[in-house]
Design a protein around this motif. Structure first.
Motif, PDB file in Angstrom:
ATOM      1  N   GLU A  63     -12.740  -8.485  15.788  1.00  0.00           N
ATOM      2  CA  GLU A  63     -13.597  -8.653  14.616  1.00  0.00           C
ATOM      3  C   GLU A  63     -12.999  -7.955  13.400  1.00  0.00           C
ATOM      4  OE1 GLU A  63     -18.077  -8.795  15.211  1.00  0.00           O
ATOM      5  OE2 GLU A  63     -17.458  -7.475  16.847  1.00  0.00           O
ATOM      6  N   GLU A  64     -12.533  -6.725  13.599  1.00  0.00           N
ATOM      7  CA  GLU A  64     -11.981  -5.956  12.484  1.00  0.00           C
ATOM      8  C   GLU A  64     -10.715  -6.596  11.937  1.00  0.00           C
ATOM      9  OE1 GLU A  64     -11.520  -1.969  13.846  1.00  0.00           O
ATOM     10  OE2 GLU A  64     -13.678  -1.576  13.937  1.00  0.00           O
ATOM     11  N   HIS A  65      -9.925  -7.207  12.810  1.00  0.00           N
ATOM     12  CA  HIS A  65      -8.672  -7.821  12.362  1.00  0.00           C
ATOM     13  C   HIS A  65      -8.929  -8.960  11.385  1.00  0.00           C
ATOM     14  CE1 HIS A  65      -4.478  -9.044  12.458  1.00  0.00           C
ATOM     15  NE2 HIS A  65      -4.863 -10.283  12.719  1.00  0.00           N
ATOM     16  N   PHE A  66      -9.991  -9.726  11.627  1.00  0.00           N
ATOM     17  CA  PHE A  66     -10.271 -10.883  10.777  1.00  0.00           C
ATOM     18  C   PHE A  66     -11.248 -10.565   9.644  1.00  0.00           C
ATOM     19  CE2 PHE A  66      -8.643 -12.878  14.659  1.00  0.00           C
ATOM     20  CZ  PHE A  66      -7.704 -13.732  14.113  1.00  0.00           C
ATOM     21  N   ASP A  67     -11.582  -9.296   9.496  1.00  0.00           N
ATOM     22  CA  ASP A  67     -12.427  -8.866   8.392  1.00  0.00           C
ATOM     23  C   ASP A  67     -11.554  -8.290   7.276  1.00  0.00           C
ATOM     24  OD1 ASP A  67     -14.659  -8.321   6.912  1.00  0.00           O
ATOM     25  OD2 ASP A  67     -15.382  -6.668   8.167  1.00  0.00           O
ATOM     26  N   ARG A  68     -12.148  -8.118   6.084  1.00  0.00           N
ATOM     27  CA  ARG A  68     -11.443  -7.483   4.981  1.00  0.00           C
ATOM     28  C   ARG A  68     -11.191  -6.005   5.291  1.00  0.00           C
ATOM     29  NH1 ARG A  68     -11.791  -9.782  -0.175  1.00  0.00           N
ATOM     30  NH2 ARG A  68     -10.440  -8.044  -0.792  1.00  0.00           N
ATOM     31  N   PRO A  70     -10.581  -3.142   2.756  1.00  0.00           N
ATOM     32  CA  PRO A  70     -10.415  -2.720   1.357  1.00  0.00           C
ATOM     33  C   PRO A  70      -9.499  -1.514   1.176  1.00  0.00           C
ATOM     34  CG  PRO A  70     -12.709  -3.223   1.826  1.00  0.00           C
ATOM     35  CD  PRO A  70     -12.002  -3.228   3.145  1.00  0.00           C
ATOM     36  N   ILE A  71      -9.600  -0.526   2.068  1.00  0.00           N
ATOM     37  CA  ILE A  71      -8.769   0.674   1.916  1.00  0.00           C
ATOM     38  C   ILE A  71      -7.294   0.332   2.092  1.00  0.00           C
ATOM     39  CG2 ILE A  71      -8.232   2.946   2.885  1.00  0.00           C
ATOM     40  CD1 ILE A  71     -11.186   3.208   3.613  1.00  0.00           C
ATOM     41  N   LEU A  72      -6.983  -0.472   3.112  1.00  0.00           N
ATOM     42  CA  LEU A  72      -5.594  -0.890   3.321  1.00  0.00           C
ATOM     43  C   LEU A  72      -5.099  -1.719   2.142  1.00  0.00           C
ATOM     44  CD1 LEU A  72      -3.036  -1.242   5.013  1.00  0.00           C
ATOM     45  CD2 LEU A  72      -4.168  -3.141   6.211  1.00  0.00           C
ATOM     46  N   GLU A  73      -5.932  -2.641   1.667  1.00  0.00           N
ATOM     47  CA  GLU A  73      -5.536  -3.476   0.531  1.00  0.00           C
ATOM     48  C   GLU A  73      -5.260  -2.624  -0.713  1.00  0.00           C
ATOM     49  OE1 GLU A  73      -8.496  -6.465  -0.014  1.00  0.00           O
ATOM     50  OE2 GLU A  73      -8.369  -7.175   2.060  1.00  0.00           O
ATOM     51  N   GLU A  74      -6.111  -1.624  -0.926  1.00  0.00           N
ATOM     52  CA  GLU A  74      -5.924  -0.738  -2.081  1.00  0.00           C
ATOM     53  C   GLU A  74      -4.623   0.050  -1.953  1.00  0.00           C
ATOM     54  OE1 GLU A  74      -8.138   3.081  -4.200  1.00  0.00           O
ATOM     55  OE2 GLU A  74      -9.246   1.823  -2.792  1.00  0.00           O
ATOM     56  N   THR A  75      -4.327   0.504  -0.739  1.00  0.00           N
ATOM     57  CA  THR A  75      -3.090   1.258  -0.499  1.00  0.00           C
ATOM     58  C   THR A  75      -1.861   0.395  -0.766  1.00  0.00           C
ATOM     59  OG1 THR A  75      -4.191   2.631   1.170  1.00  0.00           O
ATOM     60  CG2 THR A  75      -1.783   2.565   1.222  1.00  0.00           C
ATOM     61  N   LEU A  76      -1.875  -0.837  -0.264  1.00  0.00           N
ATOM     62  CA  LEU A  76      -0.745  -1.739  -0.474  1.00  0.00           C
ATOM     63  C   LEU A  76      -0.563  -2.061  -1.955  1.00  0.00           C
ATOM     64  CD1 LEU A  76      -1.325  -4.176   2.533  1.00  0.00           C
ATOM     65  CD2 LEU A  76       0.537  -2.517   2.308  1.00  0.00           C
ATOM     66  N   GLU A  77      -1.687  -2.222  -2.652  1.00  0.00           N
ATOM     67  CA  GLU A  77      -1.607  -2.519  -4.077  1.00  0.00           C
ATOM     68  C   GLU A  77      -1.000  -1.342  -4.843  1.00  0.00           C
ATOM     69  OE1 GLU A  77      -4.361  -4.601  -7.518  1.00  0.00           O
ATOM     70  OE2 GLU A  77      -5.307  -3.812  -5.695  1.00  0.00           O
ATOM     71  N   LYS A  78      -1.393  -0.118  -4.497  1.00  0.00           N
ATOM     72  CA  LYS A  78      -0.854   1.071  -5.159  1.00  0.00           C
ATOM     73  C   LYS A  78       0.653   1.208  -4.912  1.00  0.00           C
ATOM     74  CE  LYS A  78      -5.038   3.922  -5.281  1.00  0.00           C
ATOM     75  NZ  LYS A  78      -5.720   5.141  -4.749  1.00  0.00           N
ATOM     76  N   LYS A  79       1.073   0.796  -3.727  1.00  0.00           N
ATOM     77  CA  LYS A  79       2.495   0.871  -3.389  1.00  0.00           C
ATOM     78  C   LYS A  79       3.274  -0.335  -3.913  1.00  0.00           C
ATOM     79  CE  LYS A  79       2.020   3.739   0.758  1.00  0.00           C
ATOM     80  NZ  LYS A  79       2.306   3.839   2.214  1.00  0.00           N
ATOM     81  N   LYS A  87      -0.538 -11.245   2.563  1.00  0.00           N
ATOM     82  CA  LYS A  87      -0.628 -11.589   3.984  1.00  0.00           C
ATOM     83  C   LYS A  87      -1.896 -11.022   4.600  1.00  0.00           C
ATOM     84  CE  LYS A  87       4.278 -12.056   5.197  1.00  0.00           C
ATOM     85  NZ  LYS A  87       5.372 -11.522   6.066  1.00  0.00           N
ATOM     86  N   ILE A  88      -2.214  -9.781   4.249  1.00  0.00           N
ATOM     87  CA  ILE A  88      -3.395  -9.132   4.809  1.00  0.00           C
ATOM     88  C   ILE A  88      -4.669  -9.817   4.318  1.00  0.00           C
ATOM     89  CG2 ILE A  88      -4.738  -6.987   4.804  1.00  0.00           C
ATOM     90  CD1 ILE A  88      -2.259  -6.954   6.617  1.00  0.00           C
ATOM     91  N   LYS A  89      -4.731 -10.155   3.040  1.00  0.00           N
ATOM     92  CA  LYS A  89      -5.897 -10.843   2.501  1.00  0.00           C
ATOM     93  C   LYS A  89      -6.085 -12.214   3.144  1.00  0.00           C
ATOM     94  CE  LYS A  89      -6.345  -8.837  -2.149  1.00  0.00           C
ATOM     95  NZ  LYS A  89      -6.296  -9.130  -3.610  1.00  0.00           N
ATOM     96  N   ALA A  90      -4.966 -12.894   3.383  1.00  0.00           N
ATOM     97  CA  ALA A  90      -5.032 -14.259   3.919  1.00  0.00           C
ATOM     98  C   ALA A  90      -5.666 -14.301   5.306  1.00  0.00           C
ATOM     99  CB  ALA A  90      -3.631 -14.864   3.968  1.00  0.00           C
ATOM    100  N   ILE A  91      -5.507 -13.218   6.088  1.00  0.00           N
ATOM    101  CA  ILE A  91      -6.058 -13.184   7.444  1.00  0.00           C
ATOM    102  C   ILE A  91      -7.565 -13.386   7.430  1.00  0.00           C
ATOM    103  CG2 ILE A  91      -6.433 -11.728   9.475  1.00  0.00           C
ATOM    104  CD1 ILE A  91      -3.703 -10.433   8.868  1.00  0.00           C
ATOM    105  N   SER A  92      -8.247 -12.768   6.475  1.00  0.00           N
ATOM    106  CA  SER A  92      -9.707 -12.853   6.427  1.00  0.00           C
ATOM    107  C   SER A  92     -10.208 -14.092   5.698  1.00  0.00           C
ATOM    108  CB  SER A  92     -10.277 -11.596   5.746  1.00  0.00           C
ATOM    109  OG  SER A  92      -9.805 -11.488   4.416  1.00  0.00           O
ATOM    110  N   GLU A  93      -9.287 -14.882   5.165  1.00  0.00           N
ATOM    111  CA  GLU A  93      -9.675 -16.048   4.373  1.00  0.00           C
ATOM    112  C   GLU A  93      -9.284 -17.373   5.019  1.00  0.00           C
ATOM    113  OE1 GLU A  93      -7.684 -15.219   0.719  1.00  0.00           O
ATOM    114  OE2 GLU A  93      -9.084 -13.631   0.107  1.00  0.00           O
ATOM    115  N   MET A  94      -8.740 -17.307   6.239  1.00  0.00           N
ATOM    116  CA  MET A  94      -8.212 -18.516   6.870  1.00  0.00           C
ATOM    117  C   MET A  94      -9.296 -19.539   7.194  1.00  0.00           C
ATOM    118  SD  MET A  94      -5.113 -17.422   9.408  1.00  0.00           S
ATOM    119  CE  MET A  94      -6.004 -16.165  10.309  1.00  0.00           C
ATOM    120  N   ALA A  95     -10.453 -19.045   7.657  1.00  0.00           N
ATOM    121  CA  ALA A  95     -11.524 -19.956   8.088  1.00  0.00           C
ATOM    122  C   ALA A  95     -12.828 -19.173   8.129  1.00  0.00           C
ATOM    123  CB  ALA A  95     -11.202 -20.534   9.468  1.00  0.00           C
ATOM    124  N   ASN A  96     -13.927 -19.880   8.350  1.00  0.00           N
ATOM    125  CA  ASN A  96     -15.209 -19.222   8.609  1.00  0.00           C
ATOM    126  C   ASN A  96     -15.223 -18.817  10.083  1.00  0.00           C
ATOM    127  OD1 ASN A  96     -16.285 -19.705   5.977  1.00  0.00           O
ATOM    128  ND2 ASN A  96     -16.663 -21.826   6.571  1.00  0.00           N
TER     129      ASN A  96
END
Length: 289
Positions: A63-68, A70-79, A87-96
């Motif tokens: 469940e967590e893998h296919f959810d958003r 935010p902390i990881l996304e923020e870290t990647l954006e800062k770096k 790639k990480i965002k796309a995982i949670s947006e592939m399907a319902n």
């Protein structure tokens, strides 16, 4: 149109203990991607937009893998690691993607029954969450959907196996409709070499019309005192058209250690980042054996 998929992912993964004591076997990586993500990607590439996963105790990581995250996304954006961020965002947006819990391990047939209310009166596909299939003709799930559109009946993916290995699989008994399509007369679970009507084995991908649920509801527990999907298929084929598709490609069984290692090597050799280096190391290592 076939838009719904069911992915059973509730098994304990005992063949990978102790790794699967706290981590789902479906989350075991092939290179850097969990097996179940490959499975979801196959469904999405086949036109599926709505996915129900059947999970059990200890499977929260799926469940967590296919959810958003935010902390990881923020870290990647800062770096400024924008490629990985996408790639990480796309995982949670592939399907319902939805989840339902199978509270007791009562077999694959019981797991599929948990999808009855989600599927409703629609055809749907099943992709086993610990098995990958690749085909030179595109996603195998998409091929099942194409056969369904032509034949108007349930379709099961089939692979040719060595005759001496048929006792490990469910196999089809049927007649050829075309070069790669079989009209099923019966489904036989793990026959002996002498009893096997063919060497065409069920290969972890299914497309069913909703009638399968009524047969699952009346199927008595079979092997291991579990409700077996093959038993329901054997009854269903008596009254509803069912077909098998002999796809051109390969099934990768990640459910056992040797299959897992072989799959990682094959996928690694095709990986643009590490393929050449891995090939060189394998040649060197093989020379030392």
């Amino acid at each position: 149109m076939v838009k719904k998929a069911v992915i059973p992912a509730a098994g304990y993964g005992t063949r990978f203990l102790p790794a699967t004591k706290s981590s789902p076997k479906e989350m075991i990586p092939i290179i850097d991607t969990p097996v179940i993500q490959y499975v979801v990607e196959e469904a999405v590439e086949s036109g599926i937009t709505d996915i129900l996963m059947i999970i059990g105790k200890g499977k929260r990581a799926i469940e967590e893998h296919f959810d958003r995250s935010p902390i990881l996304e923020e870290t990647l954006e800062k770096k400024n690691n924008l490629e990985m961020l996408e790639k990480i965002k796309a995982i949670s947006e592939m399907a319902n993607i939805h989840f339902v819990w199978q509270k007791e391990m009562n077999g694959l047939g019981d797991a599929i029954l948990h999808a009855k209310h989600h599927v409703g009166n629609e055809p749907f596909v099943i992709l086993l969450g610990d098995t990958l299939v690749q085909s030179e003709n595109g996603p195998v799930t998409k091929q099942l959907i194409d056969v369904y559109k032509q034949q108007k009946g349930s379709v099961i993916a089939l692979e040719e196996v060595k005759p001496e290995l048929v006792s490990r699989y469910g196999v089809v008994d049927g007649d050829a409709v075309s070069e790669n399509v079989i009209r099923a007369k019966n489904w036989i679970e793990k026959p002996s070499f002498e009893e096997a009507p063919s060497n065409l084995a069920v290969a972890s991908r299914y497309l069913f019309t909703p009638e399968i649920f009524s047969y699952l509801e009346t199927t008595e527990p079979g092997k291991n005192n579990e409700i077996q999907l093959t038993d329901a298929m054997r009854e269903m084929v008596k009254n509803h058209p069912m077909f098998g598709l002999k796809f051109k490609g390969k099934r990768y069984d990640i459910g056992n250690k040797l299959g897992f290692l072989k799959t990682n090597i094959e996928f690694g050799l095709n990986d643009p980042e590490i393929g050449d280096e891995l090939k060189g190391w394998l040649k060197e290592f093989a020379g030392e054996l």
